[in-house]
Design a protein around this motif. Structure first.
Motif, PDB file in Angstrom:
ATOM      1  N   SER A 332       0.822  -1.216   0.000  1.00  0.00           N
ATOM      2  CA  SER A 332       0.000   0.000   0.000  1.00  0.00           C
ATOM      3  C   SER A 332       0.855   1.264   0.000  1.00  0.00           C
ATOM      4  O   SER A 332       0.348   2.344  -0.323  1.00  0.00           O
ATOM      5  CB  SER A 332      -0.940   0.011   1.213  1.00  0.00           C
ATOM      6  OG  SER A 332      -0.225   0.233   2.426  1.00  0.00           O
ATOM      7  N   GLU A 336      -0.411   4.247  -2.343  1.00  0.00           N
ATOM      8  CA  GLU A 336      -0.850   5.516  -1.770  1.00  0.00           C
ATOM      9  C   GLU A 336       0.045   6.688  -2.154  1.00  0.00           C
ATOM     10  O   GLU A 336      -0.448   7.781  -2.458  1.00  0.00           O
ATOM     11  CB  GLU A 336      -0.911   5.395  -0.247  1.00  0.00           C
ATOM     12  CG  GLU A 336      -2.020   4.461   0.229  1.00  0.00           C
ATOM     13  CD  GLU A 336      -2.154   4.361   1.738  1.00  0.00           C
ATOM     14  OE1 GLU A 336      -3.178   3.837   2.192  1.00  0.00           O
ATOM     15  OE2 GLU A 336      -1.228   4.820   2.461  1.00  0.00           O
ATOM     16  N   SER A 376      -7.390   3.704  -1.442  1.00  0.00           N
ATOM     17  CA  SER A 376      -6.429   2.780  -0.857  1.00  0.00           C
ATOM     18  C   SER A 376      -7.083   1.463  -0.454  1.00  0.00           C
ATOM     19  O   SER A 376      -8.232   1.445  -0.001  1.00  0.00           O
ATOM     20  CB  SER A 376      -5.799   3.427   0.386  1.00  0.00           C
ATOM     21  OG  SER A 376      -5.076   2.476   1.140  1.00  0.00           O
TER      22      SER A 376
END
Length: 504
Positions: A332, A336, A376
């Protein structure tokens, strides 16, 4: 004979990004080494603007008051006309603080001062930068990274679970990984110099020949120091003369004034403006942060801030992964942060184009308060919300009152390396606090009293709803307080286990 040692994380590069990451790991008790190729700290002020979102991060890291005391607000911009008269304007759109957004104006803190404050904080946490240590090479496998570096004590081989390249635009880590760094050269060759200077008042950002890329020069007092910074575009193929005599000749030629005199040069550099973005932020157990992942023109004061926020995003995820969080948590980071850098490159380039026309003005978009991660994989809502605050958004601040009567702020509850669960007008302890999770009940008869209804305005929670705030100050999840099973699954994925699970 090379020394052999082990650690959890090796950080290569001790600029603002590397220092932020080190502080984040240090306050979570993660073992790491922070190495820096230079033998002493960077002496210049290339990045000097601290935007409101980064000020919020600095508050969390425990360094905001020091940064404000060491720097100051940006002065007004003084634009000189050819006849010597001038017009004073504000550098940025004026904005008042609000309960949800307590910081509203960019700070000016020279980069060497910001990094000094960060090193002091790191020292308080029991760690230090290892200067004069150069990474020579590394290899990785499924269990970690074998890195070789040379330092004052000779060559060393280190086994780390993860390696982070925070080593700047010419990143050795990125090049060794073979990660492409596509983008473009923007056709602007410029110089920047920190100098002792007489002939100009320190109360303004002095701008001569605004919009003329052949004659423009800007001279600004560096808050908290006795230095001025000179910025000027120079011809693409020119050899920059960065001596005091060379800078005096440039200033006299472009301003027509003989009274502005550079007395000495503290630091100076010339550079080509580029806009580049790494194609990947992660390869296996190696990550890129800061200028190693993105470079851009200095317009808008976005670079150092974006670098700090990269590291702030990655730090808690590395710590959680080392504690047993699901491996995809680390994926992530790129999901992000890379789109944020892509948008920032566009903004900085547009502001550069505006500067070429004269009269660049910085609006809300440079404050970085609207950055979020709504798409996300970490953003969860049950049920999905149709408006207002959403999972992935920046978590707003709010003035509150404790049950004992003392005023406080939500940001004080959030401060530290933990997750925070705000439970709104729900009965009982529906989910237990644990290492890494603080639980606060909000309501008229609860520990947190929304005395001025600022939580209501910012979060729009119905009775019985709860909001889970990530360690980096973004909303992770919004759920009904009775959805404890879903919340437990989410927390387990993040490595925030119940106490009985920790003891197994």
């Amino acid at each position: 004979m090379a020394n052999h040692s082990t650690t959890d994380v090796l950080i290569c590069g001790a600029g603002a990004a590397g220092l932020t990451l080190a502080i984040e790991l240090a306050r979570r008790g993660v073992a790491f080494r922070l190495i820096e190729k230079m033998s002493r700290p960077f002496p210049g002020s290339r990045g000097k603007g601290i935007q409101p979102r980064t000020q919020e991060i600095f508050e969390d890291l425990g360094i905001l008051d020091r940064a404000v005391a060491a720097g100051g607000l940006y002065p007004r911009q003084r634009i000189y006309r050819d006849d010597g008269s001038y017009l004073d304007t504000d550098m940025a759109e004026d904005a008042d603080p609000t309960p949800a957004e307590p910081y509203h104006l960019p700070l000016m803190v020279p980069q060497f001062v910001t990094e000094r404050i960060m090193r002091e904080r790191l020292n308080e946490l029991g760690h230090r930068v290892e200067f004069g240590c150069e990474l020579l090479g590394f290899e990785q496998d499924g269990s970690g990274v074998i890195a070789r570096f040379a330092g004052p004590n000779g060559e060393e081989t280190l086994h780390a679970r993860y390696l982070v390249g925070a080593d700047g635009g010419r990143s050795f880590v990125r090049k060794t990984l073979g990660v492409d760094f596509p983008g473009k050269t923007l056709g602007v060759h410029a110089l920047v110099a920190d100098v002792v200077l007489t002939g100009l008042a320190p109360d303004a950002w002095h701008q001569f020949n605004d919009g003329d890329m052949e004659r423009m020069v800007a001279i600004c007092s560096l808050a908290g120091t006795d230095l001025f910074q000179i910025q000027a575009p120079i011809p693409p193929d020119a050899q920059a003369d960065l001596s005091a005599d060379g800078l005096n000749a440039l200033i006299a030629g472009r301003t027509g004034r003989a009274d502005i005199i550079v007395r000495s040069v503290s630091w100076a550099s010339d550079y080509q403006m580029n806009a580049r973005l790494a194609e990947r932020y992660r390869v296996g157990r190696v990550f890129l942060v800061g200028d190693a992942a993105h470079v851009h023109p200095p317009t808008g004061g976005q670079g150092l801030n974006t670098s700090v926020q990269d590291a702030y995003n990655l730090g808690w995820k590395l710590a959680a992964s080392l504690r047993g969080a699901r491996e995809d948590l680390l994926d992530s980071y790129e999901v992000e942060r890379r789109p944020v850098a892509e948008a920032m490159l566009g903004l900085s380039t547009r502001l550069l184009d505006a500067q070429k026309q004269g009269g660049m003005r910085r609006g809300r978009e440079v404050r970085q308060l609207d950055i979020g991660y709504p798409g996300s994989p970490l953003a969860k809502e049950l049920p999905e919300r149709k408006g207002g605050l959403r999972a992935g958004d920046r978590a707003p601040d709010a003035p509150i009152r404790g049950a004992a009567g003392q005023p406080a702020r939500l940001f004080q509850l959030f401060q530290g390396p933990h997750w925070t669960l705000l439970v709104h007008e729900a009965d009982g302890a529906l989910i237990e606090a644990r290492p890494g999770l603080h639980v606060h009940h909000v309501g008229a008869q609860s520990e947190v009293v929304d005395a001025w209804e600022h939580i209501r305005d910012a979060y729009a929670l119905a009775p019985g709803e709860c909001v889970l705030i990530r360690p980096d100050g973004y909303v992770g999840a919004i759920l009904n307080a009775d959805q404890t099973a879903e919340l437990e699954v989410y927390l387990a994925r993040m490595g925030v286990a119940r106490l009985e699970e920790e003891s197994k």
